[in-house]
Design a protein around this motif. Structure first.
Motif, short mmCIF file in Angstrom:
data_model
loop_
_atom_site.label_atom_id
_atom_site.label_comp_id
_atom_site.label_asym_id
_atom_site.label_seq_id
_atom_site.Cartn_x
_atom_site.Cartn_y
_atom_site.Cartn_z
N ASP A 84 0.82 -1.22 0.00
CA ASP A 84 0.00 0.00 0.00
C ASP A 84 0.85 1.26 0.00
OD1 ASP A 84 -2.23 -1.60 0.05
OD2 ASP A 84 -2.77 -1.17 2.14
N ARG A 85 2.07 1.17 0.46
CA ARG A 85 2.98 2.32 0.51
C ARG A 85 3.95 2.33 -0.67
NH1 ARG A 85 0.77 1.02 4.87
NH2 ARG A 85 0.37 2.46 6.58
N GLY A 86 3.74 1.40 -1.59
CA GLY A 86 4.57 1.35 -2.79
C GLY A 86 5.99 0.90 -2.52
N ILE A 87 6.17 0.13 -1.47
CA ILE A 87 7.51 -0.32 -1.09
C ILE A 87 7.71 -1.75 -1.59
CG2 ILE A 87 9.05 -0.85 0.84
CD1 ILE A 87 7.62 1.46 2.32
N ARG A 88 8.75 -1.94 -2.35
CA ARG A 88 9.06 -3.27 -2.89
C ARG A 88 9.74 -4.10 -1.82
NH1 ARG A 88 11.52 -2.35 -8.76
NH2 ARG A 88 11.98 -4.53 -8.35
N PHE A 89 9.41 -5.36 -1.81
CA PHE A 89 10.00 -6.27 -0.84
C PHE A 89 10.17 -7.65 -1.47
CE2 PHE A 89 5.42 -6.28 -0.27
CZ PHE A 89 5.10 -7.62 -0.31
N HIS A 90 11.00 -8.44 -0.84
CA HIS A 90 11.21 -9.81 -1.27
C HIS A 90 10.54 -10.71 -0.24
CE1 HIS A 90 13.11 -13.34 -2.96
NE2 HIS A 90 13.56 -13.66 -1.75
N ALA A 91 9.50 -11.42 -0.65
CA ALA A 91 8.80 -12.34 0.25
C ALA A 91 9.34 -13.75 0.08
CB ALA A 91 7.30 -12.31 -0.03
N VAL A 92 9.64 -14.39 1.19
CA VAL A 92 10.12 -15.76 1.19
C VAL A 92 9.06 -16.61 1.88
CG1 VAL A 92 11.93 -17.33 1.98
CG2 VAL A 92 12.52 -14.99 1.32
N ASP A 93 8.47 -17.52 1.13
CA ASP A 93 7.46 -18.42 1.67
C ASP A 93 8.18 -19.51 2.46
OD1 ASP A 93 5.50 -20.34 2.14
OD2 ASP A 93 4.70 -20.28 0.10
N VAL A 94 7.95 -19.55 3.78
CA VAL A 94 8.67 -20.50 4.63
C VAL A 94 8.30 -21.95 4.33
CG1 VAL A 94 9.06 -18.86 6.50
CG2 VAL A 94 7.01 -20.31 6.54
N ARG A 95 7.20 -22.18 3.62
CA ARG A 95 6.85 -23.55 3.23
C ARG A 95 7.81 -24.06 2.17
NH1 ARG A 95 1.18 -23.32 0.79
NH2 ARG A 95 2.33 -21.73 -0.30
N ARG A 96 8.27 -23.15 1.32
CA ARG A 96 9.18 -23.53 0.23
C ARG A 96 10.64 -23.40 0.62
NH1 ARG A 96 5.12 -20.82 -3.35
NH2 ARG A 96 3.94 -22.57 -4.19
N PRO A 99 3.46 -3.14 13.50
CA PRO A 99 3.30 -2.03 12.56
C PRO A 99 4.23 -0.83 12.84
CG PRO A 99 1.16 -2.76 13.35
CD PRO A 99 2.20 -3.50 14.13
N ASP A 100 4.62 -0.65 14.10
CA ASP A 100 5.55 0.45 14.42
C ASP A 100 6.89 0.23 13.72
OD1 ASP A 100 3.64 1.70 16.00
OD2 ASP A 100 4.38 0.77 17.85
N ALA A 101 7.40 -1.00 13.81
CA ALA A 101 8.67 -1.32 13.14
C ALA A 101 8.50 -1.22 11.63
CB ALA A 101 9.16 -2.71 13.53
N TRP A 102 7.38 -1.72 11.11
CA TRP A 102 7.14 -1.64 9.67
C TRP A 102 7.14 -0.19 9.21
CZ3 TRP A 102 2.17 -5.12 9.83
CH2 TRP A 102 2.53 -6.40 10.27
N GLY A 103 6.55 0.70 10.02
CA GLY A 103 6.55 2.12 9.70
C GLY A 103 7.95 2.70 9.65
N ARG A 104 8.80 2.30 10.61
CA ARG A 104 10.20 2.74 10.61
C ARG A 104 10.91 2.24 9.37
NH1 ARG A 104 9.92 0.88 15.81
NH2 ARG A 104 11.38 -0.85 15.37
N PHE A 105 10.66 0.99 8.99
CA PHE A 105 11.29 0.43 7.80
C PHE A 105 10.83 1.20 6.56
CE2 PHE A 105 11.18 -4.01 9.99
CZ PHE A 105 12.17 -3.61 10.88
#
Length: 119
Positions: free
Chosen positions: A24-36, A107-113
């Motif tokens: 929602d904030r237009g921030i790109r991230f790399h998601a790692v699915d822990v199942r895989r 969410p506080d940490a996510w906001g800082r990130f």
């Protein structure tokens, strides 16, 4: 610019909330699915050292409850090994932004990130 990495699971509501937060904030991230691809012991150790085993464990997970892990008495390294073998007992998402970390619904940490990445 720091990299943003999320260890997630598609059925984990809090992990999906984190993904939505950054998307929602237009921030790109790399998601790692822990199942895989479960976190390695070295990766997981960073969160355990920063927050402690009890914060990194999801004590409400089906595996934690069904396998009686509440009664499992072990050292930090034993827990790390068990969490790597059974990543469904990890309190997701594990989020890394550069050297900064967060675990679970934070969410506080996510906001800082987000602020760091937008700067």
């Amino acid at each position: 610019m720091a990299d943003l990495q999320l260890f997630t699971h598609p059925k984990n509501k809090v992990a999906k909330k984190a993904e939505r937060f950054f998307s929602d904030r237009g921030i790109r991230f790399h998601a790692v699915d822990v199942r895989r691809k479960a976190p390695t012991p070295g990766e997981l150790r960073k969160w355990v050292q920063a927050f402690g085993v009890q914060a990194v464990l999801d004590k409400t997970s089906k595996t934690y409850l069904e396998e009686g892990l509440v009664y499992f008495s072990a050292g930090e390294e034993d827990w790390i090994e068990r969490m790597c073998r059974h990543p469904d007992v990890i309190n997701l998402p594990l989020v890394r932004c550069g050297t900064e970390l967060s675990v679970g619904d934070d969410p506080d940490a996510w906001g800082r990130f987000a602020a760091t990445l937008k700067a």
